[in-house]
Design a protein around this motif. Structure first.
Motif, short mmCIF file in Angstrom:
data_model
loop_
_atom_site.label_atom_id
_atom_site.label_comp_id
_atom_site.label_asym_id
_atom_site.label_seq_id
_atom_site.Cartn_x
_atom_site.Cartn_y
_atom_site.Cartn_z
N VAL A 53 0.87 -1.43 0.03
CA VAL A 53 -0.02 0.07 0.08
C VAL A 53 0.74 1.33 0.01
O VAL A 53 0.64 2.24 -0.71
CB VAL A 53 -0.92 0.03 1.22
N LEU A 54 1.78 1.40 1.08
CA LEU A 54 2.56 2.69 1.12
C LEU A 54 3.69 2.83 0.08
O LEU A 54 3.83 3.81 -0.39
CB LEU A 54 3.22 2.76 2.60
N GLN A 55 4.43 1.84 -0.18
CA GLN A 55 5.61 1.97 -1.09
C GLN A 55 5.15 2.10 -2.63
O GLN A 55 5.83 3.16 -3.05
CB GLN A 55 6.25 0.72 -0.94
N PRO A 56 3.96 1.82 -3.07
CA PRO A 56 3.74 2.03 -4.35
C PRO A 56 3.03 3.50 -4.41
O PRO A 56 3.08 4.21 -5.61
CB PRO A 56 2.51 1.06 -4.68
N LEU A 57 2.71 4.18 -3.35
CA LEU A 57 2.26 5.63 -3.43
C LEU A 57 3.54 6.53 -3.09
O LEU A 57 3.25 7.80 -3.38
CB LEU A 57 1.29 5.75 -2.16
N ASN A 58 4.86 6.09 -2.81
CA ASN A 58 5.84 7.01 -2.38
C ASN A 58 6.37 7.89 -3.72
O ASN A 58 6.30 9.16 -3.47
CB ASN A 58 7.16 6.12 -1.87
N HIS A 59 6.43 7.19 -4.54
CA HIS A 59 7.25 7.95 -5.95
C HIS A 59 6.16 8.73 -6.44
O HIS A 59 6.21 10.16 -6.76
CB HIS A 59 7.73 7.16 -6.84
N PRO A 60 4.97 8.30 -6.82
CA PRO A 60 3.98 9.44 -7.28
C PRO A 60 3.43 10.56 -6.18
O PRO A 60 3.04 11.41 -6.82
CB PRO A 60 2.66 8.28 -7.64
N GLY A 61 3.58 10.08 -4.90
CA GLY A 61 3.26 11.20 -3.89
C GLY A 61 4.10 12.30 -4.09
O GLY A 61 3.98 13.41 -4.09
N ASP A 62 5.37 11.95 -4.31
CA ASP A 62 6.71 13.04 -4.64
C ASP A 62 6.28 13.86 -5.77
O ASP A 62 6.80 14.94 -5.75
CB ASP A 62 7.89 12.16 -4.40
N THR A 85 -7.12 3.11 5.45
CA THR A 85 -6.91 1.64 5.52
C THR A 85 -6.11 1.46 6.90
O THR A 85 -6.22 0.63 7.39
CB THR A 85 -6.13 1.06 4.27
N PHE A 86 -5.05 2.30 7.05
CA PHE A 86 -3.91 2.35 8.07
C PHE A 86 -4.88 2.33 9.58
O PHE A 86 -4.31 1.71 10.19
CB PHE A 86 -3.13 3.67 8.01
N ILE A 87 -5.88 3.35 9.60
CA ILE A 87 -6.67 3.42 10.74
C ILE A 87 -7.69 2.19 11.03
O ILE A 87 -7.68 1.94 12.21
CB ILE A 87 -7.31 4.76 10.98
N GLU A 88 -8.15 1.67 9.81
CA GLU A 88 -8.90 0.46 10.04
C GLU A 88 -8.25 -0.79 10.49
O GLU A 88 -8.83 -1.70 11.39
CB GLU A 88 -9.53 0.04 8.93
N GLY A 89 -6.78 -0.81 10.20
CA GLY A 89 -6.11 -1.77 10.87
C GLY A 89 -5.51 -1.74 12.11
O GLY A 89 -4.92 -2.53 12.96
N GLY A 90 -5.94 -0.50 12.72
CA GLY A 90 -5.80 -0.40 14.24
C GLY A 90 -4.16 0.16 14.40
O GLY A 90 -3.71 -0.02 15.61
N TRP A 91 -3.43 0.58 13.41
CA TRP A 91 -2.05 0.90 13.45
C TRP A 91 -1.75 1.89 14.53
O TRP A 91 -0.64 2.19 14.91
CB TRP A 91 -1.38 0.98 12.23
N THR A 92 -2.80 3.10 14.47
CA THR A 92 -2.55 4.09 15.35
C THR A 92 -2.52 3.90 16.86
O THR A 92 -2.01 4.82 17.82
CB THR A 92 -3.47 5.21 14.93
N SER A 93 -3.16 2.83 17.18
CA SER A 93 -3.42 2.57 18.50
C SER A 93 -2.39 1.61 19.27
O SER A 93 -2.33 1.14 20.40
CB SER A 93 -4.49 1.85 18.66
N LEU A 94 -1.39 1.13 18.37
CA LEU A 94 -0.53 0.13 18.93
C LEU A 94 0.17 0.27 20.25
O LEU A 94 -0.10 -0.60 21.22
CB LEU A 94 0.85 -0.31 17.89
N PRO A 95 0.84 1.32 20.60
CA PRO A 95 1.45 1.61 21.81
C PRO A 95 0.81 2.58 23.01
O PRO A 95 1.41 2.82 23.95
CB PRO A 95 2.90 2.37 21.30
N CYS A 96 -0.63 2.59 22.62
CA CYS A 96 -1.27 3.65 23.40
C CYS A 96 -2.07 2.75 24.41
O CYS A 96 -2.30 1.78 24.58
CB CYS A 96 -2.25 4.19 22.40
#
Length: 595
Positions: A53-62, A85-96
């Protein structure tokens, strides 16, 4: 474009074999859920998300960058959907904190996830990274009401956060801050002023953005002691905690930058924006440093992520690119030329990138491990010991890892040759993205001054002893092992120079502060290289013990990387020692008008 594959084998080695992180639940009851199976699942899924998801967006985002239109910021195509998709996966909550909806997992595990995010797409990582720092500051210093209002939304990612420090006339010297706060009858305040370089200050990811802002009260004393911290939402929450009235905090423009172009870097204007005091009046800097220290470690992880991505891209290219024959004769006679990976100078660059990157990962994760112990270990003395080590090593992690990230990206361009200079290959983007990491969250020169001016003197050297004593003990215990001699002896020599340099700075700096200032950057690098030498000794000791069960050559490669580091990287400590011991005269003697 540079290839990226989440380095899960390397990450597992550091977590499970070097740090034995699977024992964390035994040491810290708060981490009972951080079982081996849970951590493995997290790493696997994070790797997939970053790769797919993230790596394919890196160059076009730049290429596209962020768009600004009359106060509104639109992120590049695909970024908003990736964040959902990131927040749906719960990634923001890992260390909280679970009390606010977090998963309560070790920050060490989050370090590994952050590394992968930064390798795949540094611009994207800026948005949740700033939110996590904002969360940490409110969690540590906010009132119960502020925590209940803001933390659940920051934890689940439906709201994001910023920190608003820098102004047009002040960056490092925040004592010059002019943004003012005027009291309202209801106990809130109105903020007036302009902040610049505000990462994620405005975007289209979430329904609300929570700004933490440094400002002065009318009765504030001059300088840094007169700064207070305020929480200022983009939309003022209503009685139900939902975004309500639009607050007059507006993005005036976004910066046109060298790198991280998909991250919105904003000028934020506070025109009577309603805000609430966080913590005590005039104590804003202590509260903000909670956020900044976390952010400095996170920026170190950005440097590590860039270095790993650059190395992977360079290795892929070096294996494929055919140029000339090996100096000792053709290695691939069936091909018209040999791949450039056979050439000594290309190998020098690749091994420099690899050996320092792997050492940086070990060092950063080691500090992440102690960050968890400093906050959660049931023994107060153990918490203090780990807190001391984290405080000492934070400026080193921030500065050295980001210096290496930039250097590794430059080496990656060199491996690519002319193609490295061309945008479509993606390697030059890593150079541009990496460059800011050496500047923000305190320039690396400021980190060096923090190390020699604050960290070394604390408690009459108490912080330094948290590193010096374990290293000295390790050298003494390991020097008798014949198989470790070629690794421990170089470490011992570098460590002796570090000890001597530390004593010299302590003595010379008292007599003339310029001596400590002149030595600071070279001393910080000397310290970092020695710390990596310590990490490499520990890693190679593990690798040697497993050499008889090395089916894929992983441990043999560890031994070779360690040999390269000890033979060709660690000796830099000799020149650094000579330079810093030369004193400040050659720096300070020239009159300012002669420059």
């Amino acid at each position: 474009m540079p290839a990226y594959k989440a380095p899960l084998r390397e990450i597992r080695f550091v977590l499970n074999e070097l740090l034995e992180a699977e024992k964390l639940p035994e040491l810290v009851p708060d981490f009972a859920d951080a079982t081996g199976d849970t951590v493995e699942a997290i790493l696997e899924e994070a790797g997939k998300f970053c790769e797919e998801v993230l790596q394919p967006l890196n160059h076009p985002g730049d290429e596209e960058g962020c768009h600004f239109d009359n106060g509104t910021v639109t992120t590049p195509k695909g970024f908003r959907e990736a964040y959902a998709t990131f927040i749906e996966g719960g990634w923001t909550s890992l260390p909280c904190d679970p009390a606010y909806g977090g998963q309560g997992l070790p920050k060490l595990i989050n370090f590994a996830v952050e590394e992968m995010i930064c390798s795949a797409n540094l611009s994207f990582g800026m948005y949740p990274g700033l939110s996590n720092g904002n969360y940490n500051a409110i969690h540590a210093h906010g009132s119960d009401e502020q925590k209940a209002l803001y933390l659940p939304k920051l934890v689940d990612g439906s709201w994001t956060g910023t920190m608003c420090l820098t102004e047009p006339h002040c960056g490092t010297d925040l004592g010059l801050c002019k943004t003012r706060a005027e009291a309202n009858p209801d106990g809130s305040y109105r903020l007036y002023g302009t902040k610049i370089f505000i990462s994620a200050g405005e975007h289209d990811f979430t329904e609300n953005i929570i700004h933490l802002v440094l400002a002065r009260l009318p009765d504030a004393p001059a300088g840094i002691r007169g700064i207070s911290l305020f929480v200022c939402p983009k939309f003022i929450p209503d009685a139900d905690g939902k975004p309500g009235t639009r607050n007059p905090v507006v993005c005036g423009s976004i910066e046109k930058k060298m790198g991280i172009k998909a991250s919105s870097t904003c000028v934020m204007n506070f025109d009577g924006a309603q805000a609430w005091l966080v913590g005590k009046p005039h104590k804003g800097m202590s509260a903000m440093f909670t956020m900044m220290n976390t952010a400095r470690l996170a920026v170190g992880m950005q440097g590590l992520g860039i270095a790993e991505a650059a190395y992977q891209g360079a290795v892929t290219y070096a294996r494929d690119r055919l140029q000339m024959r090996a100096l000792t004769g053709a290695k691939f006679p069936e091909k018209p030329a040999d791949p450039i990976i056979v050439h000594p100078d290309v190998r020098r660059m690749l091994l420099t990138m690899r050996s320092i990157t792997e050492g940086c990962r070990a060092l950063a994760y080691w500090i992440g491990y102690h960050l968890d112990l400093s906050q959660h270990h049931p023994d107060i003395e153990k918490r203090q010991e780990s807190d001391d080590l984290v405080a000492l090593m934070t400026p080193i992690v921030k500065a050295f890892l980001t210096d290496h990230g930039f250097h590794a990206a430059n080496l990656g361009v060199q491996v690519y040759g002319g193609h490295g200079y061309i945008r479509e290959w993606g390697m030059e983007q890593l150079v541009r993205d990496a460059r800011i990491t050496q500047i923000y969250e305190g320039t690396n020169g400021i980190q060096a001054l923090d190390l020699v001016g604050r960290k070394l003197p604390t408690g009459t050297g108490r912080l330094a002893r948290r590193f010096f004593h374990p290293v000295a003990d390790y050298i003494e215990q390991t020097s008798e092992k014949p198989e470790m001699a070629e690794y421990v002896l170089p470490l011992a020599k570098a460590f002796a120079k570090l000890q001597q340099a530390t004593a010299w700075i302590a003595q010379a700096g008292l007599a003339n502060p310029n001596e400590a200032g002149a030595a600071a950057t070279d001393y910080q690098r000397l310290f970092a290289l020695t710390a990596l030498g310590f990490m490499w000794c520990r890693m190679v000791e593990i690798a040697l013990a497993r050499k008889d069960d090395d089916r894929d050559g992983f441990y043999a490669a560890k031994v070779q990387s360690a040999r390269f580091y000890m033979a060709r990287i660690l000796p830099e400590t000799n020149s650094l020692f000579t330079i810093l011991m030369a004193g400040s005269d050659s720096l300070m003697a020239m009159p300012a008008e002669s420059f």
